[in-house]
Design a protein around this motif. Structure first.
Motif, PDB file in Angstrom:
ATOM      1  N   LYS A 279       3.331  -0.487  -3.594  1.00 19.43           N
ATOM      2  CA  LYS A 279       4.700  -0.177  -4.014  1.00 19.43           C
ATOM      3  C   LYS A 279       5.129  -0.978  -5.232  1.00 19.43           C
ATOM      4  O   LYS A 279       5.856  -0.481  -6.081  1.00 19.43           O
ATOM      5  CB  LYS A 279       5.666  -0.365  -2.843  1.00 19.43           C
ATOM      6  CG  LYS A 279       5.383   0.577  -1.661  1.00 19.43           C
ATOM      7  CD  LYS A 279       5.116   2.004  -2.125  1.00 19.43           C
ATOM      8  CE  LYS A 279       4.542   2.900  -1.032  1.00 19.43           C
ATOM      9  NZ  LYS A 279       4.001   4.167  -1.614  1.00 19.43           N
TER      10      LYS A 279
ATOM     11  N   THR B   2      -2.642  -2.807   6.191  1.00 19.01           N
ATOM     12  CA  THR B   2      -1.748  -1.656   6.040  1.00 19.01           C
ATOM     13  C   THR B   2      -0.454  -2.093   5.340  1.00 19.01           C
ATOM     14  O   THR B   2       0.050  -1.406   4.452  1.00 19.01           O
ATOM     15  CB  THR B   2      -1.435  -1.024   7.414  1.00 19.01           C
ATOM     16  OG1 THR B   2      -2.671  -0.659   8.043  1.00 19.01           O
ATOM     17  CG2 THR B   2      -0.582   0.216   7.286  1.00 19.01           C
ATOM     18  N   MET B   3       0.043  -3.261   5.731  1.00 16.76           N
ATOM     19  CA  MET B   3       1.252  -3.797   5.101  1.00 16.76           C
ATOM     20  C   MET B   3       1.010  -4.165   3.654  1.00 16.76           C
ATOM     21  O   MET B   3       1.794  -3.834   2.772  1.00 16.76           O
ATOM     22  CB  MET B   3       1.728  -5.058   5.853  1.00 16.76           C
ATOM     23  CG  MET B   3       2.284  -4.799   7.218  1.00 16.76           C
ATOM     24  SD  MET B   3       3.276  -6.179   7.843  1.00 16.76           S
ATOM     25  CE  MET B   3       2.018  -7.394   8.170  1.00 16.76           C
ATOM     26  N   VAL B   4      -0.095  -4.887   3.427  1.00 17.09           N
ATOM     27  CA  VAL B   4      -0.325  -5.457   2.095  1.00 17.09           C
ATOM     28  C   VAL B   4      -0.810  -4.396   1.110  1.00 17.09           C
ATOM     29  O   VAL B   4      -0.261  -4.258   0.018  1.00 17.09           O
ATOM     30  CB  VAL B   4      -1.305  -6.645   2.164  1.00 17.09           C
ATOM     31  CG1 VAL B   4      -1.690  -7.116   0.766  1.00 17.09           C
ATOM     32  CG2 VAL B   4      -0.685  -7.789   2.956  1.00 17.09           C
TER      33      VAL B   4
ATOM     34  N   GLY C 146      -0.969  -0.934   1.547  1.00 16.00           N
ATOM     35  CA  GLY C 146      -0.127   0.277   1.520  1.00 16.00           C
ATOM     36  C   GLY C 146       1.304  -0.011   1.108  1.00 16.00           C
ATOM     37  O   GLY C 146       1.981   0.848   0.540  1.00 16.00           O
ATOM     38  N   GLY C 147       1.800  -1.223   1.423  1.00  9.92           N
ATOM     39  CA  GLY C 147       3.182  -1.565   1.132  1.00  9.92           C
ATOM     40  C   GLY C 147       3.317  -2.479  -0.061  1.00  9.92           C
ATOM     41  O   GLY C 147       3.620  -2.041  -1.173  1.00  9.92           O
ATOM     42  N   LEU C 148       3.058  -3.744   0.155  1.00  8.43           N
ATOM     43  CA  LEU C 148       3.356  -4.761  -0.862  1.00  8.43           C
ATOM     44  C   LEU C 148       2.706  -4.464  -2.218  1.00  8.43           C
ATOM     45  O   LEU C 148       3.383  -4.383  -3.242  1.00  8.43           O
ATOM     46  CB  LEU C 148       2.899  -6.130  -0.344  1.00  8.43           C
ATOM     47  CG  LEU C 148       3.443  -7.348  -1.083  1.00  8.43           C
ATOM     48  CD1 LEU C 148       4.955  -7.395  -1.016  1.00  8.43           C
ATOM     49  CD2 LEU C 148       2.855  -8.626  -0.499  1.00  8.43           C
TER      50      LEU C 148
ATOM     51  N   THR D  47       9.201  -4.592   2.031  1.00  9.39           N
ATOM     52  CA  THR D  47       8.276  -3.757   1.252  1.00  9.39           C
ATOM     53  C   THR D  47       6.985  -3.541   2.050  1.00  9.39           C
ATOM     54  O   THR D  47       6.453  -2.430   2.101  1.00  9.39           O
ATOM     55  CB  THR D  47       7.968  -4.424  -0.112  1.00  9.39           C
ATOM     56  OG1 THR D  47       9.204  -4.638  -0.801  1.00  9.39           O
ATOM     57  CG2 THR D  47       7.076  -3.555  -0.967  1.00  9.39           C
ATOM     58  N   MET D  48       6.524  -4.593   2.708  1.00 13.15           N
ATOM     59  CA  MET D  48       5.312  -4.483   3.534  1.00 13.15           C
ATOM     60  C   MET D  48       5.556  -3.600   4.753  1.00 13.15           C
ATOM     61  O   MET D  48       4.749  -2.733   5.077  1.00 13.15           O
ATOM     62  CB  MET D  48       4.875  -5.872   4.018  1.00 13.15           C
ATOM     63  CG  MET D  48       4.299  -6.753   2.949  1.00 13.15           C
ATOM     64  SD  MET D  48       3.382  -8.173   3.623  1.00 13.15           S
ATOM     65  CE  MET D  48       4.691  -9.138   4.337  1.00 13.15           C
TER      66      MET D  48
ATOM     67  N   GLY E  32       7.428   0.122   3.592  1.00 12.53           N
ATOM     68  CA  GLY E  32       6.564   0.895   2.688  1.00 12.53           C
ATOM     69  C   GLY E  32       5.132   0.997   3.174  1.00 12.53           C
ATOM     70  O   GLY E  32       4.451   1.986   2.898  1.00 12.53           O
ATOM     71  N   GLY E  33       4.673  -0.026   3.909  1.00  9.34           N
ATOM     72  CA  GLY E  33       3.290  -0.042   4.372  1.00  9.34           C
ATOM     73  C   GLY E  33       3.157   0.282   5.845  1.00  9.34           C
ATOM     74  O   GLY E  33       2.843   1.405   6.226  1.00  9.34           O
TER      75      GLY E  33
END
Lengths: 257, 257
Positions: B82, B73-75, B77-79, A73-74, A77-78
């Motif tokens: 989403k 960006t991961m946390v 935008g993603g985790l 997901t990170m 999606g990120g």
């Protein structure tokens, strides 16, 4: 209805910043409507390792337990999706990043546990072609991460090849003229996996059966080709399997029924 | 033009699954058009720690070097983004996750290096209110992660409070009747930080100046209130600072000019 390209870019290309920049620059310059579906498996594996999350693959498919679901997901999606969108915006392509839950574009179901328990893996149930076409008609370019959601809001990891095929099929059923293009790090389907120039220019259904029988088409390629033929069967106009450097030339393998 | 709520939910709430579920359920039931801006700093700090990336904060603001930029960006935008979108879809709210680059909604500029080098921190240059209102008019609910992009496609970390204020201001300037709501883990602006019931019901500009002079409004609250008053100055109709449990009641602190 106008033409729509559904282009899938693999994780091995996305992992390489130079190859990605070249690909995105070519992608941005495609004049027709387009949707990009991206992978990111290689980066997910790297991030998982740094986080101490074990990557388990069976036949090239990731087993997605809870910690791995957070990783994908990170990463999909990120990290990957947002970098691609940001790069495309700088290239004047009005990209919008989506996973299945965003605007309800793709609904899936958790894969039932069979011989193998794939964990939080999603099998696509429905693609909202109306919403995707609405974005396209607003001159937005959907950039789709390989993540879906079920009706209860559970995020699911979904194979990007399958996702591209399902999107292409849904758009074709909605009346669009769809060209599905799988871009990866090889020049096409190869007669000899060791020889990158041994591209098979055309494959139809019979030839595919023969190539499988002869063991020429190997493990990793079979789901990709199965997806591709499924899409052709359901009304997608053309399917190409090409090198990521060749989006404009489309000189790799062309699949026909 | 109809009413639009711009609601910001802080990282301390998002970090708590039970509080998040309650908040999102209330958010989903808001009948009017709405935009959610979320934080996620606490989770970013946790993920950074697991990845061996050092978190450095100055006056409550994160220093975003390259490894930290990947983390946020991961946390964000993603985790976080989403999961929120997926949960809202299950609650029948047609959410769409966005960061600044998606559909070009927010353009920023890297903060110039002054006394402090904040690294990849973005100062908002332009909010594309037309695009945000287009989403709203299609009954989509934008869920905005605190990340922006500059014209060269560089992703930048951006303060979520500032983002909410900038979005609210841009929508107000585009003619919408905007209600900006900051939701966090306290009941409002407190007279005594130790007493969660000492909520100051109303603060206007003069009172704010007095509260600052008396040292009652503390460090972390000052940028939030500065953002809030800036929004009111520029045409946002109402600003509330409330507990995340109270979206419907809006019983916390109301700010007026």
């Amino acid at each position: 209805m106008s033409k729509v390209y559904v282009i899938k870019i693999g994780g091995n290309v996305i992992d390489n910043p130079v190859a990605t920049q070249k690909f995105l620059s070519d992608f941005a310059s495609i004049k027709e409507s387009k949707i990009l579906v991206h992978g990111g498996g290689k980066i997910a594996t790297q991030v998982a390792e740094k986080l101490g999350v074990t990557t388990q693959m069976i036949d090239g498919r990731r087993i997605t337990d809870e910690p791995m679901l957070d990783v994908v997901t990170m990463v999909y999606g990120g990290l990957v999706n947002k970098k691609v969108v940001a790069q495309l915006q700088a290239l004047k392509c009005n990209a919008i990043g989506l996973m299945g839950a965003d605007a309800g574009v793709i609904l899936a179901k958790k894969r039932p546990v069979g011989v193998i328990d794939y964990g939080f893996a999603g099998d696509i149930e429905q693609v909202n072609a109306t919403q995707l076409l609405a974005f396209i008609n607003q001159d937005l370019t959907p950039i789709v991460a390989p993540l879906t959601v079920d009706a209860q809001g559970q995020i699911l990891n979904t194979n990007a090849d399958t996702m591209a095929s399902a999107i292409a099929t849904a758009l074709a059923k909605a009346g669009a003229e769809v060209n599905l293009v799988y871009c990866f790090e090889k020049k096409g389907v190869l007669l000899n996996p060791e020889d990158n120039d041994s591209v098979i220019a055309d494959i139809n259904k019979e030839k595919y059966a023969q190539l499988k029988a002869d063991g020429i088409v190997s493990k990793g390629m079979i789901p990709k080709l199965d997806n591709a033929f499924a899409a052709l069967n359901e009304g997608v106009k053309e399917v190409h399997i090409i090198h990521a450097d060749n989006v404009h030339a489309q000189s790799g393998t062309k699949l026909t029924l």
